[in-house]
Design a protein around this motif. Structure first.
Motif, PDB file in Angstrom:
ATOM      1  N   VAL A  42       0.723  -1.373   0.060  1.00  0.00           N
ATOM      2  CA  VAL A  42       0.017  -0.140  -0.110  1.00  0.00           C
ATOM      3  C   VAL A  42       0.688   1.300  -0.051  1.00  0.00           C
ATOM      4  O   VAL A  42       2.052   1.192   0.219  1.00  0.00           O
ATOM      5  N   ASP A  43       0.269   2.264  -0.435  1.00  0.00           N
ATOM      6  CA  ASP A  43       0.951   3.617  -0.161  1.00  0.00           C
ATOM      7  C   ASP A  43       1.446   4.058   0.995  1.00  0.00           C
ATOM      8  O   ASP A  43       0.880   3.514   2.094  1.00  0.00           O
ATOM      9  N   PHE A  44       2.727   4.424   1.096  1.00  0.00           N
ATOM     10  CA  PHE A  44       3.072   4.907   2.593  1.00  0.00           C
ATOM     11  C   PHE A  44       3.099   6.140   2.838  1.00  0.00           C
ATOM     12  O   PHE A  44       3.770   7.108   2.008  1.00  0.00           O
ATOM     13  N   PHE A  45       2.584   6.445   3.961  1.00  0.00           N
ATOM     14  CA  PHE A  45       2.960   7.930   4.471  1.00  0.00           C
ATOM     15  C   PHE A  45       2.667   7.895   6.089  1.00  0.00           C
ATOM     16  O   PHE A  45       1.852   7.396   6.606  1.00  0.00           O
ATOM     17  N   ILE A  46       3.846   8.299   6.671  1.00  0.00           N
ATOM     18  CA  ILE A  46       3.922   8.332   8.135  1.00  0.00           C
ATOM     19  C   ILE A  46       4.454   9.862   8.601  1.00  0.00           C
ATOM     20  O   ILE A  46       4.998  10.567   7.900  1.00  0.00           O
ATOM     21  N   SER A  47       3.961  10.077   9.819  1.00  0.00           N
ATOM     22  CA  SER A  47       4.065  11.314  10.355  1.00  0.00           C
ATOM     23  C   SER A  47       5.720  11.681  10.551  1.00  0.00           C
ATOM     24  O   SER A  47       6.415  10.535  10.678  1.00  0.00           O
ATOM     25  N   ALA A  48       6.226  12.788  10.141  1.00  0.00           N
ATOM     26  CA  ALA A  48       7.634  12.733  10.237  1.00  0.00           C
ATOM     27  C   ALA A  48       8.225  12.874  11.781  1.00  0.00           C
ATOM     28  O   ALA A  48       9.526  12.771  12.118  1.00  0.00           O
ATOM     29  N   ASP A  49       7.441  12.836  12.738  1.00  0.00           N
ATOM     30  CA  ASP A  49       7.740  12.877  14.341  1.00  0.00           C
ATOM     31  C   ASP A  49       8.254  11.629  14.473  1.00  0.00           C
ATOM     32  O   ASP A  49       7.652  10.602  14.405  1.00  0.00           O
ATOM     33  N   GLY A  50       9.182  11.501  15.353  1.00  0.00           N
ATOM     34  CA  GLY A  50       9.790  10.325  16.078  1.00  0.00           C
ATOM     35  C   GLY A  50      10.480   9.192  15.416  1.00  0.00           C
ATOM     36  O   GLY A  50      10.938   8.278  15.829  1.00  0.00           O
TER      37      GLY A  50
ATOM     38  N   ASP B   7      17.104  20.051  -3.790  1.00  0.00           N
ATOM     39  CA  ASP B   7      16.289  19.257  -4.347  1.00  0.00           C
ATOM     40  C   ASP B   7      16.215  17.695  -3.897  1.00  0.00           C
ATOM     41  O   ASP B   7      15.076  17.072  -3.464  1.00  0.00           O
ATOM     42  N   TYR B   8      17.399  17.243  -3.524  1.00  0.00           N
ATOM     43  CA  TYR B   8      17.789  15.771  -3.038  1.00  0.00           C
ATOM     44  C   TYR B   8      17.087  15.747  -1.702  1.00  0.00           C
ATOM     45  O   TYR B   8      17.015  14.649  -1.106  1.00  0.00           O
ATOM     46  N   ASP B   9      16.953  16.740  -0.962  1.00  0.00           N
ATOM     47  CA  ASP B   9      16.342  16.543   0.499  1.00  0.00           C
ATOM     48  C   ASP B   9      14.959  15.761   0.350  1.00  0.00           C
ATOM     49  O   ASP B   9      14.387  15.225   1.253  1.00  0.00           O
ATOM     50  N   ILE B  10      14.000  15.939  -0.923  1.00  0.00           N
ATOM     51  CA  ILE B  10      13.037  15.253  -1.120  1.00  0.00           C
ATOM     52  C   ILE B  10      13.336  13.656  -1.074  1.00  0.00           C
ATOM     53  O   ILE B  10      12.432  12.841  -0.576  1.00  0.00           O
TER      54      ILE B  10
ATOM     55  N   VAL C 277       2.681  18.794   0.762  1.00  0.00           N
ATOM     56  CA  VAL C 277       3.841  19.611   0.421  1.00  0.00           C
ATOM     57  C   VAL C 277       4.197  20.354   1.920  1.00  0.00           C
ATOM     58  O   VAL C 277       5.361  20.395   2.124  1.00  0.00           O
ATOM     59  N   SER C 278       3.061  20.601   2.899  1.00  0.00           N
ATOM     60  CA  SER C 278       3.554  21.292   4.166  1.00  0.00           C
ATOM     61  C   SER C 278       4.441  20.299   4.732  1.00  0.00           C
ATOM     62  O   SER C 278       5.382  20.642   5.768  1.00  0.00           O
ATOM     63  N   ASP C 279       4.301  19.006   4.750  1.00  0.00           N
ATOM     64  CA  ASP C 279       5.050  18.050   5.351  1.00  0.00           C
ATOM     65  C   ASP C 279       6.332  17.917   4.855  1.00  0.00           C
ATOM     66  O   ASP C 279       7.418  17.680   5.526  1.00  0.00           O
ATOM     67  N   ILE C 280       6.391  17.954   3.573  1.00  0.00           N
ATOM     68  CA  ILE C 280       7.908  18.015   2.735  1.00  0.00           C
ATOM     69  C   ILE C 280       8.710  19.198   3.621  1.00  0.00           C
ATOM     70  O   ILE C 280       9.891  19.003   3.824  1.00  0.00           O
ATOM     71  N   LEU C 281       7.985  20.338   3.381  1.00  0.00           N
ATOM     72  CA  LEU C 281       8.613  21.530   3.807  1.00  0.00           C
ATOM     73  C   LEU C 281       8.883  21.547   5.242  1.00  0.00           C
ATOM     74  O   LEU C 281      10.203  21.698   5.636  1.00  0.00           O
ATOM     75  N   GLU C 282       8.404  20.993   6.061  1.00  0.00           N
ATOM     76  CA  GLU C 282       8.643  20.645   7.679  1.00  0.00           C
ATOM     77  C   GLU C 282       9.721  19.752   7.853  1.00  0.00           C
ATOM     78  O   GLU C 282      10.936  19.970   8.560  1.00  0.00           O
TER      79      GLU C 282
ATOM     80  N   ASP D 275       7.036  27.873   4.941  1.00  0.00           N
ATOM     81  CA  ASP D 275       5.999  27.496   4.364  1.00  0.00           C
ATOM     82  C   ASP D 275       5.367  28.999   3.616  1.00  0.00           C
ATOM     83  O   ASP D 275       4.217  29.171   3.696  1.00  0.00           O
ATOM     84  N   GLY D 276       6.413  29.687   3.291  1.00  0.00           N
ATOM     85  CA  GLY D 276       6.192  30.972   2.653  1.00  0.00           C
ATOM     86  C   GLY D 276       5.389  30.940   1.187  1.00  0.00           C
ATOM     87  O   GLY D 276       5.524  29.819   0.741  1.00  0.00           O
ATOM     88  N   GLY D 277       5.290  32.116   0.738  1.00  0.00           N
ATOM     89  CA  GLY D 277       4.645  32.082  -0.710  1.00  0.00           C
ATOM     90  C   GLY D 277       5.558  31.548  -1.933  1.00  0.00           C
ATOM     91  O   GLY D 277       6.715  31.778  -1.593  1.00  0.00           O
ATOM     92  N   GLY D 278       5.232  31.009  -2.809  1.00  0.00           N
ATOM     93  CA  GLY D 278       5.883  30.306  -3.606  1.00  0.00           C
ATOM     94  C   GLY D 278       6.581  28.787  -3.424  1.00  0.00           C
ATOM     95  O   GLY D 278       7.135  28.121  -4.342  1.00  0.00           O
ATOM     96  N   GLN D 279       6.365  28.529  -2.150  1.00  0.00           N
ATOM     97  CA  GLN D 279       7.328  27.060  -1.819  1.00  0.00           C
ATOM     98  C   GLN D 279       6.638  26.020  -2.335  1.00  0.00           C
ATOM     99  O   GLN D 279       7.249  25.141  -2.989  1.00  0.00           O
ATOM    100  N   SER D 280       5.211  26.071  -2.589  1.00  0.00           N
ATOM    101  CA  SER D 280       4.601  24.798  -3.322  1.00  0.00           C
ATOM    102  C   SER D 280       5.014  24.789  -4.754  1.00  0.00           C
ATOM    103  O   SER D 280       5.324  23.520  -5.350  1.00  0.00           O
TER     104      SER D 280
END
Length: 291
Positions: free
Chosen positions: A15-23, A74-77, A108-113, A119-124
């Motif tokens: 299945v698709d994976f998505f987990i909170s960045a915390d922990g 970019d490689y941070d993603i 996208v907000s999770d990627i930036l975090e 999370d300013g203008g133009g980030q997405s």
């Protein structure tokens, strides 16, 4: 290996994976931490260019598409998807989740975090542009391997992008990209699924706060080769592995980094070598004579 063949080697219940960045910790692929799979310059787009790294057993080529070569930022993603996939696989092995597929679905907000960006203008839009460059940057590796059952040397060739693809799943009321689906390339997926954690290394969270591209590359090199002890590299060899285009500027930046001595986890110093200056990378807290 094709997407179909990779998925059939695991399970039909992936299945698709998505987990909170915390922990959980940030991970990177151990395999290519000692060469730059990206451009180091923010100014030079390097669209259509090829960087070649000649290694002991072959070579690696980084090929850029028309959108430009992916940058080290970019490689941070890619670090994010490696980290989440590793954690998802760990949970699966503990019986606490399904086998993860190659589809990663963050906001996208999770990627930036995760990447410790505002999370300013133009980030997405910047995230979407980064995904275009990651998709268009191809890594071709050519290695000569000895056969297990004979003295023949086999030529092994692999070529894949830094991500296999992406699509926008949703946008906000103001038209900003909100959620994306990223397809993990099969070489990263197979490494993590098949190697039980040995294919990745933990990266200090402060890595994302490093402004200098060369400093980021030196940290990854130290993490890969010095580990918990020390490593020694010639300035020239590091320069050749970095893809930087000016050796004089590279040396100036590296010596500034040595003087500042603020790289996460590692102490740096220079010493003379028979073939030129050498960089010594030592884990902080370790005696410099450690082997």
């Amino acid at each position: 290996m094709s997407e179909t063949s990779v998925n059939k080697t695991v399970t039909e219940e992936a299945v698709d994976f998505f987990i909170s960045a915390d922990g959980f910790s940030t991970k990177d692929s151990r395999h290519f931490m000692d060469v730059a799979l990206f451009r180091m310059s923010k100014r030079e787009n390097r669209a259509g260019e090829v960087i070649r790294y000649d290694l002991a057993e072959g070579y690696v080529e980084v090929k850029a598409g028309p959108d430009g070569m992916a940058s080290i930022w970019d490689y941070d993603i890619v670090l994010m998807l490696i980290s989440h996939l590793t954690e998802s696989m760990n949970l699966y092995k503990k019986g606490r989740g399904a086998m993860p597929s190659r589809l990663f679905t963050p906001h996208v907000s999770d990627i930036l975090e995760f990447c410790r960006r505002g999370d300013g203008g133009g980030q997405s839009e910047r995230v979407e542009s980064a995904l275009d460059r990651l998709k268009g940057t191809t890594i071709k590796s050519v290695f000569h391997r000895s056969s297990k059952n004979s003295k023949r040397v086999m030529r092994e060739v692999k070529s894949e992008s830094l991500i296999s693809g992406y699509r926008v799943l949703s946008v906000t009321a103001s038209g900003r990209v909100n959620r994306v689906e990223i397809e993990v390339p099969s070489w990263i997926y197979k490494e993590i699924i098949d190697n039980h954690g040995s294919a990745v290394l933990t990266v200090n969270q402060d890595y994302f706060l490093i402004d200098s591209a060369i400093a980021r590359f030196i940290y990854r090199l130290a993490r890969r080769t010095a580990g918990a002890n020390r490593a020694k590299w010639g300035f020239k060899t590091i320069y050749e592995r970095s893809g930087v285009t000016c050796f004089k500027e590279f040396c100036r930046t590296l010596r500034n980094l040595i003087r500042s001595d603020n790289l996460p986890d590692y102490h740096l110093y220079e010493e003379a070598g028979l073939s030129g200056p050498q960089l010594i990378m030592t884990r902080r807290g370790k005696d410099s004579s450690c082997g």
